[in-house]
Design a protein around this motif. Structure first.
Motif, PDB file in Angstrom:
ATOM      1  N   ASN A   2       0.862  -1.182   0.000  1.00  0.00           N
ATOM      2  CA  ASN A   2       0.000   0.000   0.000  1.00  0.00           C
ATOM      3  C   ASN A   2       0.902   1.237   0.000  1.00  0.00           C
ATOM      4  O   ASN A   2       1.338   1.714   1.056  1.00  0.00           O
ATOM      5  CB  ASN A   2      -0.918  -0.020   1.229  1.00  0.00           C
ATOM      6  CG  ASN A   2      -1.988   1.025   1.177  1.00  0.00           C
ATOM      7  OD1 ASN A   2      -1.805   2.095   0.576  1.00  0.00           O
ATOM      8  ND2 ASN A   2      -3.117   0.755   1.801  1.00  0.00           N
ATOM      9  N   VAL A   5      -0.135   4.484   2.187  1.00  0.00           N
ATOM     10  CA  VAL A   5       0.019   4.286   3.628  1.00  0.00           C
ATOM     11  C   VAL A   5       1.504   4.173   3.983  1.00  0.00           C
ATOM     12  O   VAL A   5       1.972   4.770   4.960  1.00  0.00           O
ATOM     13  CB  VAL A   5      -0.736   3.019   4.087  1.00  0.00           C
ATOM     14  CG1 VAL A   5      -0.439   2.724   5.554  1.00  0.00           C
ATOM     15  CG2 VAL A   5      -2.236   3.189   3.880  1.00  0.00           C
ATOM     16  N   CYS A  33      -1.885  -7.606   7.085  1.00  0.00           N
ATOM     17  CA  CYS A  33      -1.690  -7.374   5.644  1.00  0.00           C
ATOM     18  C   CYS A  33      -0.654  -8.293   5.014  1.00  0.00           C
ATOM     19  O   CYS A  33      -0.515  -8.329   3.792  1.00  0.00           O
ATOM     20  CB  CYS A  33      -1.312  -5.918   5.387  1.00  0.00           C
ATOM     21  SG  CYS A  33       0.343  -5.462   5.964  1.00  0.00           S
ATOM     22  N   CYS A  53       0.168  -1.141   6.633  1.00  0.00           N
ATOM     23  CA  CYS A  53      -1.267  -1.046   6.929  1.00  0.00           C
ATOM     24  C   CYS A  53      -1.558  -0.253   8.196  1.00  0.00           C
ATOM     25  O   CYS A  53      -2.722  -0.116   8.580  1.00  0.00           O
ATOM     26  CB  CYS A  53      -1.894  -2.435   7.022  1.00  0.00           C
ATOM     27  SG  CYS A  53      -1.446  -3.371   8.501  1.00  0.00           S
ATOM     28  N   ARG A  85      -7.535   1.208  12.220  1.00  0.00           N
ATOM     29  CA  ARG A  85      -7.461   1.590  10.814  1.00  0.00           C
ATOM     30  C   ARG A  85      -7.305   0.410   9.848  1.00  0.00           C
ATOM     31  O   ARG A  85      -7.992   0.363   8.830  1.00  0.00           O
ATOM     32  CB  ARG A  85      -6.329   2.600  10.598  1.00  0.00           C
ATOM     33  CG  ARG A  85      -6.630   3.974  11.168  1.00  0.00           C
ATOM     34  CD  ARG A  85      -5.520   4.962  10.902  1.00  0.00           C
ATOM     35  NE  ARG A  85      -5.805   6.259  11.509  1.00  0.00           N
ATOM     36  CZ  ARG A  85      -6.517   7.214  10.932  1.00  0.00           C
ATOM     37  NH1 ARG A  85      -6.993   7.024   9.713  1.00  0.00           N
ATOM     38  NH2 ARG A  85      -6.746   8.352  11.551  1.00  0.00           N
ATOM     39  N   PRO A  86      -6.433  -0.542  10.103  1.00  0.00           N
ATOM     40  CA  PRO A  86      -6.280  -1.626   9.125  1.00  0.00           C
ATOM     41  C   PRO A  86      -7.557  -2.436   8.922  1.00  0.00           C
ATOM     42  O   PRO A  86      -7.878  -2.841   7.796  1.00  0.00           O
ATOM     43  CB  PRO A  86      -5.157  -2.488   9.696  1.00  0.00           C
ATOM     44  CG  PRO A  86      -4.801  -1.947  11.002  1.00  0.00           C
ATOM     45  CD  PRO A  86      -5.449  -0.619  11.186  1.00  0.00           C
ATOM     46  N   ARG A  89     -10.229  -0.361   6.938  1.00  0.00           N
ATOM     47  CA  ARG A  89      -9.966  -0.392   5.494  1.00  0.00           C
ATOM     48  C   ARG A  89     -10.452  -1.704   4.870  1.00  0.00           C
ATOM     49  O   ARG A  89     -10.975  -1.720   3.756  1.00  0.00           O
ATOM     50  CB  ARG A  89      -8.474  -0.229   5.222  1.00  0.00           C
ATOM     51  CG  ARG A  89      -7.899   1.134   5.594  1.00  0.00           C
ATOM     52  CD  ARG A  89      -6.483   1.282   5.046  1.00  0.00           C
ATOM     53  NE  ARG A  89      -5.807   2.445   5.596  1.00  0.00           N
ATOM     54  CZ  ARG A  89      -4.862   2.387   6.537  1.00  0.00           C
ATOM     55  NH1 ARG A  89      -4.478   1.207   7.006  1.00  0.00           N
ATOM     56  NH2 ARG A  89      -4.299   3.487   6.986  1.00  0.00           N
ATOM     57  N   LEU A  90     -10.289  -2.804   5.608  1.00  0.00           N
ATOM     58  CA  LEU A  90     -10.673  -4.109   5.077  1.00  0.00           C
ATOM     59  C   LEU A  90     -12.188  -4.282   4.985  1.00  0.00           C
ATOM     60  O   LEU A  90     -12.690  -4.899   4.051  1.00  0.00           O
ATOM     61  CB  LEU A  90     -10.103  -5.224   5.965  1.00  0.00           C
ATOM     62  CG  LEU A  90      -8.604  -5.497   5.883  1.00  0.00           C
ATOM     63  CD1 LEU A  90      -8.217  -6.550   6.928  1.00  0.00           C
ATOM     64  CD2 LEU A  90      -8.212  -5.984   4.494  1.00  0.00           C
ATOM     65  N   LYS A  92     -14.810  -1.748   5.480  1.00  0.00           N
ATOM     66  CA  LYS A  92     -15.685  -0.571   5.375  1.00  0.00           C
ATOM     67  C   LYS A  92     -16.714  -0.674   4.258  1.00  0.00           C
ATOM     68  O   LYS A  92     -17.761  -0.014   4.314  1.00  0.00           O
ATOM     69  CB  LYS A  92     -14.852   0.689   5.195  1.00  0.00           C
ATOM     70  CG  LYS A  92     -14.057   0.735   3.897  1.00  0.00           C
ATOM     71  CD  LYS A  92     -13.233   2.007   3.797  1.00  0.00           C
ATOM     72  CE  LYS A  92     -12.432   2.047   2.500  1.00  0.00           C
ATOM     73  NZ  LYS A  92     -11.633   3.293   2.379  1.00  0.00           N
ATOM     74  N   ASP A  93     -16.463  -1.487   3.230  1.00  0.00           N
ATOM     75  CA  ASP A  93     -17.414  -1.601   2.123  1.00  0.00           C
ATOM     76  C   ASP A  93     -18.514  -2.623   2.394  1.00  0.00           C
ATOM     77  O   ASP A  93     -19.425  -2.789   1.567  1.00  0.00           O
ATOM     78  CB  ASP A  93     -16.672  -1.968   0.831  1.00  0.00           C
ATOM     79  CG  ASP A  93     -15.736  -0.856   0.367  1.00  0.00           C
ATOM     80  OD1 ASP A  93     -16.057   0.317   0.612  1.00  0.00           O
ATOM     81  OD2 ASP A  93     -14.687  -1.176  -0.230  1.00  0.00           O
ATOM     82  N   VAL A 107     -12.546   7.057  10.859  1.00  0.00           N
ATOM     83  CA  VAL A 107     -12.554   5.596  10.820  1.00  0.00           C
ATOM     84  C   VAL A 107     -13.767   5.057  11.584  1.00  0.00           C
ATOM     85  O   VAL A 107     -13.684   4.094  12.344  1.00  0.00           O
ATOM     86  CB  VAL A 107     -11.240   5.001  11.373  1.00  0.00           C
ATOM     87  CG1 VAL A 107     -10.107   5.218  10.409  1.00  0.00           C
ATOM     88  CG2 VAL A 107     -10.916   5.593  12.734  1.00  0.00           C
TER      89      VAL A 107
END
Length: 242
Positions: A2, A5, A33, A53, A85-86, A89-90, A92-93, A107
């Motif tokens: 990444n 990051v 990660c 990450c 945070r890591p 990111r994984l 959130k969708d 976050v």
């Protein structure tokens, strides 16, 4: 890798503690990660952060457990307090992922009070609560609420700063100044948990497993924080089932 990051973390580390790059460091492995390489210092904690990450020690304990048990939460109903945070990111969708905090945050996608959770009973497959309860005056109510919103058969993950030398959790006297409490417990903490922490979780109805990592895993992935509060080992993950 990444790149965004990575660049941000290296720049931040270079500004805060440039001397760390003069020291030889072994390669570490991030359990979240999969990055393998040099970790970065965070304040007094050496090699605390993964540059790929942004994971910290406590995050990688959770990552190790998820990998070891082949758990994939990307499509599950998850309530995650003050998300790391890591993991944010994984996940959130995922529309069923509730990243809750007591205030609006970059976050987080919801405002959630752990002592008064706005979701119905038996709603979530997983609840994640790392380093929250030591900030909550009524921690027992927070535990009860986590139990309530978890589905039967669901799993909740908890971790807190622990003083393994204490059999019982230390609760400060009502008249003790906040500055003195923080001197003993850490910034914004309202108590210091002892070995009775899993008993507190069991008291609200959870079946509790205390997960410890091996010395080898701890060294390879830097899973234990080293800071001014040396008695507070962070090498425990409490996996709780309803």
């Amino acid at each position: 890798m990444n790149i965004n990051v990575f660049a941000q973390e290296y720049l931040r580390a270079a500004v805060r503690k440039p001397s760390q790059f003069l020291q030889a460091r072994p390669a570490r492995l991030c359990t979240i990660c999969g990055y393998e390489g040099r970790f970065l210092d965070v304040g007094p904690r050496p090699e605390a952060r993964c540059p790929n990450c942004s994971s910290k020690e406590r995050d990688r304990i959770m990552g190790l457990y998820l990998r070891a048990n082949r758990l994939n939460l990307t499509d599950k109903a998850v309530l995650h307090f003050s998300p790391e945070r890591p993991f944010f990111r994984l996940w959130k969708d995922n529309p069923r992922y509730v990243a809750g905090d007591v205030k609006i945050s970059k976050v987080a996608n919801a405002v959630v009070d752990i002592t008064n959770i706005q979701f119905e009973d038996d709603h979530f497959d997983y609840v994640i609560c790392h380093h929250i309860l030591e900030h909550v005056p009524d921690d027992a109510q927070g535990m009860r609420e986590c139990f309530r919103v978890l589905k039967p058969g669901g799993t909740a993950f908890f971790s807190v700063p622990l003083d393994q030398s204490r059999a019982e959790t230390w609760e400060p006297p009502a008249d003790m100044p906040a500055a003195e409490i923080e001197r003993i417990c850490g910034w914004d903490h309202v108590r210091l948990y002892g070995r009775d922490f899993p008993d507190k979780l069991a008291a609200v109805g959870f079946d509790v497993d205390e997960i410890r990592f091996s010395t080898e895993d701890g060294d390879r992935s830097r899973l234990t924080e080293k800071h001014a509060f040396e008695p507070q080992g962070l090498d425990r993950l409490f996996v709780c089932r309803k």
